[in-house]
Design a protein around this motif. Sequence first.
Motif, mmCIF file in Angstrom:
data_model
loop_
_atom_site.group_PDB
_atom_site.id
_atom_site.type_symbol
_atom_site.label_atom_id
_atom_site.label_comp_id
_atom_site.label_asym_id
_atom_site.label_seq_id
_atom_site.Cartn_x
_atom_site.Cartn_y
_atom_site.Cartn_z
ATOM 1 N N ALA A 149 26.277 40.270 36.217
ATOM 2 C CA ALA A 149 25.571 39.912 34.977
ATOM 3 C C ALA A 149 26.504 40.005 33.776
ATOM 4 C CB ALA A 149 24.359 40.809 34.773
ATOM 5 N N LEU A 150 27.334 41.020 33.751
ATOM 6 C CA LEU A 150 28.264 41.227 32.641
ATOM 7 C C LEU A 150 29.257 40.069 32.513
ATOM 8 C CD1 LEU A 150 28.906 43.335 30.477
ATOM 9 C CD2 LEU A 150 30.452 44.418 32.121
ATOM 10 N N GLN A 151 29.646 39.487 33.628
ATOM 11 C CA GLN A 151 30.586 38.361 33.594
ATOM 12 C C GLN A 151 30.018 37.154 32.864
ATOM 13 O OE1 GLN A 151 32.082 37.438 37.488
ATOM 14 N NE2 GLN A 151 33.103 39.409 37.684
ATOM 15 N N ASP A 152 28.712 37.049 32.773
ATOM 16 C CA ASP A 152 28.110 35.956 32.012
ATOM 17 C C ASP A 152 28.421 36.069 30.526
ATOM 18 O OD1 ASP A 152 27.062 34.815 34.273
ATOM 19 O OD2 ASP A 152 25.007 35.492 33.915
ATOM 20 N N TYR A 153 28.837 37.238 30.083
ATOM 21 C CA TYR A 153 29.139 37.468 28.667
ATOM 22 C C TYR A 153 30.626 37.408 28.357
ATOM 23 C CZ TYR A 153 24.306 38.821 28.252
ATOM 24 O OH TYR A 153 22.937 38.813 28.266
ATOM 25 N N GLY A 154 31.461 37.322 29.370
ATOM 26 C CA GLY A 154 32.900 37.256 29.139
ATOM 27 C C GLY A 154 33.663 38.117 30.124
ATOM 28 N N ARG A 155 34.959 38.264 29.826
ATOM 29 C CA ARG A 155 35.840 39.027 30.711
ATOM 30 C C ARG A 155 36.339 40.263 29.983
ATOM 31 N NH1 ARG A 155 41.478 38.974 32.584
ATOM 32 N NH2 ARG A 155 41.411 39.476 34.793
ATOM 33 N N PRO A 156 35.757 41.420 30.301
ATOM 34 C CA PRO A 156 36.192 42.640 29.624
ATOM 35 C C PRO A 156 37.598 43.048 30.041
ATOM 36 C CG PRO A 156 34.373 43.082 31.149
ATOM 37 C CD PRO A 156 34.682 41.638 31.240
ATOM 38 N N CYS A 157 38.231 43.822 29.189
ATOM 39 C CA CYS A 157 39.539 44.394 29.509
ATOM 40 C C CYS A 157 39.397 45.370 30.670
ATOM 41 C CB CYS A 157 40.094 45.099 28.268
ATOM 42 S SG CYS A 157 41.682 45.882 28.523
ATOM 43 N N SER A 158 38.339 46.196 30.619
ATOM 44 C CA SER A 158 38.059 47.146 31.696
ATOM 45 C C SER A 158 36.572 47.437 31.726
ATOM 46 C CB SER A 158 38.842 48.450 31.494
ATOM 47 O OG SER A 158 38.338 49.159 30.378
#
Length: 182
Positions: free
Chosen positions: A117-126
């Motif tokens: 789900a988080l990937q739908d918002y972008g690519r975090p550093c960590s």
Amino acid sequence: MNAHVILNREEISRILDRLASQIYERHGRCESLQLVGIQRRGVDLARRLADLLSRRVGHPLPLGSLDINLYRDDWTSLEGKPQIGQSSIPAPVNAANILLVDDVLFTGRTIRAALEALQDYGRPCSVELLVLVDRGHRELPIEATYVGRSVATRREERIDVLLEERDGLDEVRLSRADEAGA
């Protein structure tokens, strides 16, 4: 019901304070850190941690919520229809350090869904994971970075986290799954 309390209000408060200290040690002023609670009780815990950390660092931290119901791998086998909640990610995820917060880590499937789900918002550093209780029995290779309490359980047992914001009291209970609703 044969449930017994394994954490009370004071112990939960002490654990959250310790976890906030560990986060502060690792992230300093927490300038690129975002807390994201997994609906429902993970959001409440993330809010408490954000308050504790904000007092330490002197500025508010971005605080979001993530509903993972559409990303679950068992939604077709659930009785009834899943309750779809709302996600709210207040700051850009790209290049941020995300701290996912949940109440109980069990098989790892909820966290797998949260990462998707988080990937739908972008690519975090960590992405780091904080849980109040780790009860073992992993089905996926997922481990928490921060753990409030590890509790050895049997598969047929259940951990229930009750929080003031939703349940009117702070308590963590251990019971047999067939007794939990009795």
